[in-house]
Motif scaffolding. Structure first.
Motif, mmCIF file in Angstrom:
data_model
loop_
_atom_site.group_PDB
_atom_site.id
_atom_site.type_symbol
_atom_site.label_atom_id
_atom_site.label_comp_id
_atom_site.label_asym_id
_atom_site.label_seq_id
_atom_site.Cartn_x
_atom_site.Cartn_y
_atom_site.Cartn_z
ATOM 1 N N ARG A 230 0.824 -1.209 0.000
ATOM 2 C CA ARG A 230 0.000 0.000 0.000
ATOM 3 C C ARG A 230 0.855 1.255 0.000
ATOM 4 O O ARG A 230 0.529 2.254 -0.643
ATOM 5 C CB ARG A 230 -0.931 -0.024 1.214
ATOM 6 N N GLN A 231 1.977 1.230 0.724
ATOM 7 C CA GLN A 231 2.865 2.389 0.761
ATOM 8 C C GLN A 231 3.568 2.607 -0.571
ATOM 9 O O GLN A 231 3.878 3.733 -0.945
ATOM 10 C CB GLN A 231 3.896 2.226 1.883
ATOM 11 N N GLU A 232 3.838 1.530 -1.291
ATOM 12 C CA GLU A 232 4.492 1.658 -2.585
ATOM 13 C C GLU A 232 3.534 2.126 -3.674
ATOM 14 O O GLU A 232 3.963 2.540 -4.748
ATOM 15 C CB GLU A 232 5.101 0.309 -2.989
ATOM 16 N N GLU A 236 -1.291 6.220 -3.043
ATOM 17 C CA GLU A 236 -1.134 6.400 -1.609
ATOM 18 C C GLU A 236 -0.036 7.416 -1.305
ATOM 19 O O GLU A 236 -0.163 8.245 -0.392
ATOM 20 C CB GLU A 236 -0.805 5.050 -0.961
ATOM 21 N N LYS A 237 1.055 7.367 -2.082
ATOM 22 C CA LYS A 237 2.135 8.340 -1.890
ATOM 23 C C LYS A 237 1.646 9.766 -2.148
ATOM 24 O O LYS A 237 1.979 10.704 -1.419
ATOM 25 C CB LYS A 237 3.298 8.012 -2.816
ATOM 26 N N LEU A 238 0.855 9.938 -3.218
ATOM 27 C CA LEU A 238 0.340 11.275 -3.526
ATOM 28 C C LEU A 238 -0.589 11.782 -2.422
ATOM 29 O O LEU A 238 -0.558 12.965 -2.064
ATOM 30 C CB LEU A 238 -0.409 11.235 -4.859
ATOM 31 N N LYS A 239 -1.401 10.888 -1.888
ATOM 32 C CA LYS A 239 -2.309 11.292 -0.818
ATOM 33 C C LYS A 239 -1.537 11.739 0.418
ATOM 34 O O LYS A 239 -1.847 12.763 1.019
ATOM 35 C CB LYS A 239 -3.240 10.132 -0.480
ATOM 36 N N VAL A 240 -0.525 10.956 0.778
ATOM 37 C CA VAL A 240 0.282 11.314 1.950
ATOM 38 C C VAL A 240 1.015 12.633 1.723
ATOM 39 O O VAL A 240 1.065 13.502 2.594
ATOM 40 C CB VAL A 240 1.277 10.181 2.262
ATOM 41 N N THR A 241 1.592 12.794 0.537
ATOM 42 C CA THR A 241 2.312 14.036 0.223
ATOM 43 C C THR A 241 1.369 15.236 0.254
ATOM 44 O O THR A 241 1.719 16.307 0.762
ATOM 45 C CB THR A 241 2.964 13.928 -1.164
ATOM 46 N N GLY A 242 0.152 15.072 -0.296
ATOM 47 C CA GLY A 242 -0.818 16.166 -0.271
ATOM 48 C C GLY A 242 -1.207 16.562 1.135
ATOM 49 O O GLY A 242 -1.344 17.755 1.446
ATOM 50 N N ASP A 243 -1.389 15.580 2.002
ATOM 51 C CA ASP A 243 -1.723 15.890 3.393
ATOM 52 C C ASP A 243 -0.600 16.651 4.085
ATOM 53 O O ASP A 243 -0.841 17.599 4.846
ATOM 54 C CB ASP A 243 -2.018 14.590 4.158
ATOM 55 N N ARG A 244 0.637 16.255 3.797
ATOM 56 C CA ARG A 244 1.775 16.942 4.415
ATOM 57 C C ARG A 244 1.878 18.381 3.922
ATOM 58 O O ARG A 244 2.130 19.312 4.712
ATOM 59 C CB ARG A 244 3.049 16.192 4.116
ATOM 60 N N VAL A 245 1.699 18.586 2.636
ATOM 61 C CA VAL A 245 1.763 19.947 2.090
ATOM 62 C C VAL A 245 0.665 20.822 2.679
ATOM 63 O O VAL A 245 0.886 22.007 2.992
ATOM 64 C CB VAL A 245 1.661 19.894 0.548
ATOM 65 N N GLN A 246 -0.540 20.255 2.834
ATOM 66 C CA GLN A 246 -1.640 21.019 3.404
ATOM 67 C C GLN A 246 -1.339 21.434 4.844
ATOM 68 O O GLN A 246 -1.631 22.564 5.260
ATOM 69 C CB GLN A 246 -2.924 20.174 3.345
#
Length: 634
Positions: A230-232, A236-246
């Motif tokens: 799931r992490q690869e 999922e990577k884009l979702k995590v990155t978007g949350d961090r940027v927000q």
């Protein structure tokens, strides 16, 4: 996905079947759909312990086959290009080139050797028979082609195909062994629990504890592997990155305050802080107002004939904040993707670029901005508000200009003989591009919107025909030898410098009413390139006779629309470009030092033909075609 494809193909085939004209197309679509349905049946085999693993093997083999095809393509293209270059080095037909490089090389791998083409059985060197399709062209160096074929067959059939078989065998063995072990393990576990239940016996505490520990370890490993997958996953990577940027934006938004209001920033702008953005917006508004005022001053000076003789300065374009504003007009070139065509083929299909540039030549008038996607008339552009402009010299009704149709209402406009020979005005209103549309009595530019309606500085509504004589010779060194660049001879042509924009161009001009194109070619070349020669009447007549004899034997380079900065929505330039080549330099040897600029030009010279020369309108593309005809450097 397969189900969606089958249903979609079935719907398309069913729809096409009800129309007589598409009945055959419907049959083809339904046949393909039937093939997909049969392939869909393979999924029912997945429950079989014998056929299920085979389906998994096929899926894995398809991945290996993809990598194998990439390796095979290198050998196939390498052999195909080398074989074609050796056997038929002068072939230019794209269809025959594709057949020689890809078609033959691909089927030779399966045993279809095409030896008759390599050995030249039944071939002929008669170009007439070859063009009529009655004979094939004889190959050159056929022995070398046979040698290459032997090497290619050895590599493709013996080495690569056996490599593919070995790869498939490895995959097959792996999955057969894996399925057997998996099935044995599952059977043993089921048998163990079933036996315990039937015997109503319990494992000793030590064995139960060990069994539970084993189950727990395997469960943890399974969960860990699923989390890694799931992490690869890229989503999922884009979702995590978007949350961090927000989260980062929220923190920065709280940290940056508004320096003018003293409160917290309501949003982070491009430079940080709402106040900074507001100040930049006000500065940009002031600069736009200043630019408009300067443009008004320049326009006023030009209309009152107080501008310098050199003409208006060429200003660098500065785009405003919103390029889609209705009142924005480009100051220079358009979008970055706009490129002036450099070949005749591009010139025939390209969207005009110079016809949308501002200011309009010789004035301070700016066109309505038209982006590339809005140029075609087929694209809706409800906000399109072109500038209406017709020069005063055209409105004075000289003999070469039409009456001003825009000054009359739609009902009062006379019907000009568009798309035909105008016998009243003795002018050809046909377009080289075919029939053009006429709306409300006004012709429509077949290439699309230009940002200006009216005629500008052009005299005729619709096509304004011109003729461009391209006079060329070989560029020679001091010893009289033809100069070469990268193995190709160098051409040079007679170029004139226009008075209106100081650009170098091919000498040419408008076709006068009642005149033929051939007459215009001779007249314009004599007026713009030869000027008033300081010769006696007898010498002048002799040179004109030589020039006239040279201009009798020309090659048509281009006939059609010209991307000219004078074009408008209702008037545009079309030309016939003819090349007149002085191969031995005998005709213009006497004119080496006698070229003089005429009334319409301020300079004339022999100019080398090259791709880096900036010329007026579409002249670079025409010269590229001339270089191609003479196989010269460009």
């Amino acid at each position: 996905m397969v189900d969606v494809a089958t249903l979609l193909l079935f719907g398309i085939g069913l729809g096409l079947r009800f129309f007589p004209g598409t009945f055959q197309a419907a049959r083809i679509v339904l046949a393909l759909d039937l093939m997909v349905f049969y392939m869909r049946l393979l999924q029912s085999f997945s429950v079989s312990k014998n056929l299920g693993p085979k389906l998994i093997m096929i899926a894995r083999m398809m991945v290996d086959l993809l990598f194998f095809v990439c390796i095979l393509a290198v050998f196939l293209i390498g052999y195909g290009v080398a074989s074609q270059a050796i056997l038929f080095p002068n072939e230019t037909d794209p269809r025959k080139l594709f057949t020689g490089i890809f078609y033959h090389a691909y089927f030779q791998m399966y045993g279809e050797l095409f030896l008759e083409n390599i050995e030249g059985d039944g071939c002929s060197d008669n170009t007439t028979l070859i063009d009529l399709g009655l004979a094939t062209q004889c190959p050159e160096h056929s022995w070398m082609g046979i040698l290459l074929l032997c090497i290619y067959m050895m590599l493709s059939n013996v080495l690569l195909l056996n490599l593919l078989i070995a790869m498939f065998s490895l995959v097959s063995d792996y999955y057969i062994m894996s399925s057997s072990l998996l099935l044995t393990s599952d059977v043993m576990r089921i048998s163990l629990f079933y036996g315990l239940i039937q015997s109503e016996q319990h494992l000793p505490p030590a064995e139960v504890k060990q069994f539970v520990l084993w189950e727990g370890i395997n469960a943890d490993n399974f969960i860990t592997k699923e989390n890694q997958k799931r992490q690869e996953n890229i989503d999922e990577k884009l979702k995590v990155t978007g949350d961090r940027v927000q989260k980062i934006l929220m923190v920065v938004d709280k940290m940056i305050g508004d320096s003018e209001t003293g409160g917290k920033g309501g949003g982070v702008g491009a430079l940080g802080g709402k106040a900074v953005d507001d100040r930049l917006a006000r500065i940009e508004d002031q600069l736009e107002r200043t630019n408009k005022a300067i443009d008004w001053i320049i326009s006023s000076l030009s209309e009152n004939k107080l501008s310098p003789k050199e003409g208006l300065p060429q200003l660098k374009q500065i785009k405003p904040r919103d390029a889609d504003l209705e009142d924005y007009v480009s100051e220079g070139t358009d979008d970055e993707d706009d490129e002036v065509p450099t070949t005749i083929e591009e010139l025939g299909i390209a969207i005009h670029v110079k016809s949308r540039t501002s200011p309009y030549p010789g004035t301070a008038i700016r066109r309505f901005h038209v982006i590339v996607s809005k140029v075609p008339w087929s694209v809706s552009f409800p906000d399109y508000k072109p500038i209406s402009f017709t020069h005063s010299s055209v409105l004075a009704k000289p003999h070469w200009a039409d009456i001003d149709l825009l000054a009359l209402s739609k009902a009062q406009r006379p019907v000009l003989l568009f798309n035909q020979e105008d016998t009243v005005c003795k002018y050809n209103r046909k377009s080289y591009m075919g029939t053009y549309e006429v709306h409300d009595g006004l012709p429509i530019n077949p290439k699309g919107r230009t940002g200006v309606i009216g005629r500008g500085t052009l005299g005729r509504f619709g096509p304004n025909h011109a003729a461009d004589p391209i006079v060329t010779r070989w560029k020679r060194d001091r010893n009289g030898e033809v100069m070469k660049e990268y193995g190709k001879p160098v051409l040079e042509f007679i170029a004139i410098q226009r008075r209106d924009n100081q650009q170098w161009a091919i000498p040419g001009g408008m076709v006068e009413p009642g005149h033929q194109v051939s007459q215009t070619l001779l007249r314009e070349f004599s007026e713009e390139a030869l000027g008033e020669l300081d010769k006696t009447e007898e010498e002048r007549m002799e040179l004109q006779a030589k020039v006239k004899e040279l201009l009798k034997h020309g090659t048509e380079v281009y006939k059609g629309y010209v991307d000219d900065p004078r074009n408008t929505d209702n008037a545009w330039m079309e030309t016939v470009a003819m090349n007149f080549h002085d191969d031995d330099g005998s005709v213009f040897a006497q004119l080496e030092d006698l070229l003089q600029a005429g009334d319409d030009a301020q300079g004339v010279r022999w100019q080398r033909i090259g791709s880096k020369i900036s010329l007026f309108a579409s002249h670079t593309a025409m010269l590229a075609k001339v270089a191609e005809i003479h196989k010269a450097a460009f």
